[in-house]
Design a protein around this motif. Sequence first.
Motif, PDB file in Angstrom:
ATOM      1  N   TYR A   1      -7.019  -0.480  -2.975  1.00 44.39           N
ATOM      2  CA  TYR A   1      -7.989  -0.670  -1.887  1.00 44.39           C
ATOM      3  C   TYR A   1      -7.776  -2.011  -1.183  1.00 44.39           C
ATOM      4  O   TYR A   1      -7.902  -2.122   0.033  1.00 44.39           O
TER       5      TYR A   1
ATOM      6  N   LYS B   1     -12.450   6.619  -6.892  1.00 42.20           N
ATOM      7  CA  LYS B   1     -13.130   6.369  -5.630  1.00 42.20           C
ATOM      8  C   LYS B   1     -14.036   5.152  -5.755  1.00 42.20           C
ATOM      9  O   LYS B   1     -14.895   5.084  -6.648  1.00 42.20           O
TER      10      LYS B   1
ATOM     11  N   SER C   1     -11.227  -8.184  -0.730  1.00 38.69           N
ATOM     12  CA  SER C   1     -10.039  -8.028   0.125  1.00 38.69           C
ATOM     13  C   SER C   1      -9.867  -9.241   1.037  1.00 38.69           C
ATOM     14  O   SER C   1      -8.740  -9.672   1.303  1.00 38.69           O
TER      15      SER C   1
ATOM     16  N   MET D   1     -15.571  -3.403  -1.107  1.00 39.25           N
ATOM     17  CA  MET D   1     -14.228  -3.943  -1.319  1.00 39.25           C
ATOM     18  C   MET D   1     -13.863  -5.033  -0.297  1.00 39.25           C
ATOM     19  O   MET D   1     -12.864  -5.734  -0.468  1.00 39.25           O
TER      20      MET D   1
ATOM     21  N   ILE E   1     -15.945   1.480  -0.037  1.00 32.46           N
ATOM     22  CA  ILE E   1     -15.086   0.702   0.860  1.00 32.46           C
ATOM     23  C   ILE E   1     -15.740  -0.619   1.254  1.00 32.46           C
ATOM     24  O   ILE E   1     -15.115  -1.685   1.217  1.00 32.46           O
TER      25      ILE E   1
ATOM     26  N   TYR F   1      -6.118   7.460  -9.511  1.00 35.87           N
ATOM     27  CA  TYR F   1      -6.970   7.107  -8.369  1.00 35.87           C
ATOM     28  C   TYR F   1      -8.438   7.259  -8.759  1.00 35.87           C
ATOM     29  O   TYR F   1      -8.834   8.230  -9.407  1.00 35.87           O
TER      30      TYR F   1
ATOM     31  N   TYR G   1       0.828  -1.211   0.000  1.00 24.66           N
ATOM     32  CA  TYR G   1       0.000   0.000   0.000  1.00 24.66           C
ATOM     33  C   TYR G   1       0.860   1.257   0.000  1.00 24.66           C
ATOM     34  O   TYR G   1       0.592   2.209  -0.748  1.00 24.66           O
TER      35      TYR G   1
END
Length: 339
Positions: free
Chosen positions: A227, A108, A118, A114, A111, A106, A92
């Motif tokens: 992310y 948006k 992840s 994700m 979250i 980048y 990261y």
Amino acid sequence: MSYPYSSKDIQELDNRDLSANILSASMNHPTEIPPPTQLASRRVVNSCFWSTIIFAINFVSSILVINLAKWIYVKHHFPNLTLTTINFFMTYLLLLVCLQLKLFTYIKLPILSMIPVSACFGGFIAFSNLSLQYNTVGTYQLIKLQVTPTVMLISWMFFKAHYPLPIVLSFLPVFIGTLISTYYDLQFNMFGLFCAFTSMMFTAVYQILIEHYQKAYNCDSLQLLFYQAPLSGLLLLMVVPFFEPISALDKFMNFDTISLILCCGVVAFFVNFTIFWVIGNLSAVAYNMIGHSKTLLIIFIGSFIFHEPLNIRQVFGLCFTMIGVFVYSYFKYIRKVTK
């Protein structure tokens, strides 16, 4: 005395004279401008040069990261999940540097959406490292080859995908060869096998999710990785204390171990970054071929470094597996391209 032109008109005439002189000079001594074909050739040469550099970085870093991580586990006994978590956060931080250098843009993304990808990303990396820790490099690498047929099986069962018969049949030698090599592995153990197959399942689901997320959010792999890396690190950070007590990390606070850990994190970043570049800028054939050549080299280098001897039955299983892999490559990519 009166002049027929104003000062403005005179200035315009002077400018015209100057332009005429410049044009005349350029006709007498023309500036050499490369023809379009020459410019195109230069672009091709530059592109090939950088492609070769990235290709080489991917090849070397992929081999190096596996053997480096194995060395940290075997020789320094550093806890597995902790190393994986450190690698995520280092990835990261280095992606932040790449963002500042404008190597990717980048965007948006939500979250909460994700978290599933992840979690799969963290699961497949963590169990891959556990597989590497408890298996020989050969077994670890061969079981990774089962990811593609697993993805195809999941796609067939849940998404009604269909595949040509030659591609399906090509996985029979891959599966049988892996079974033979794994069964006759001198360091075979059930926990290592469990970690390897769990990693395989996480990797297959992760690859399917990545394809879905890229289409759903119109983003590329690096934008997703921006992310995924910190979220996967945070998810693992909540799990690590239950399996690897943080108090035990004091004995690893020495220059050699810390240097190897930092080096492993940097190399892991280059692996991820160059994989996405190779896939995006070269071709599936190129990435497929480099992957297969790495498989053989990783197995033999790991066998030499960590004194993991390959008996004749393992070598037979390995060769049988690679036959299936190259048959798959032929029908999936090369024959398709020639058509």
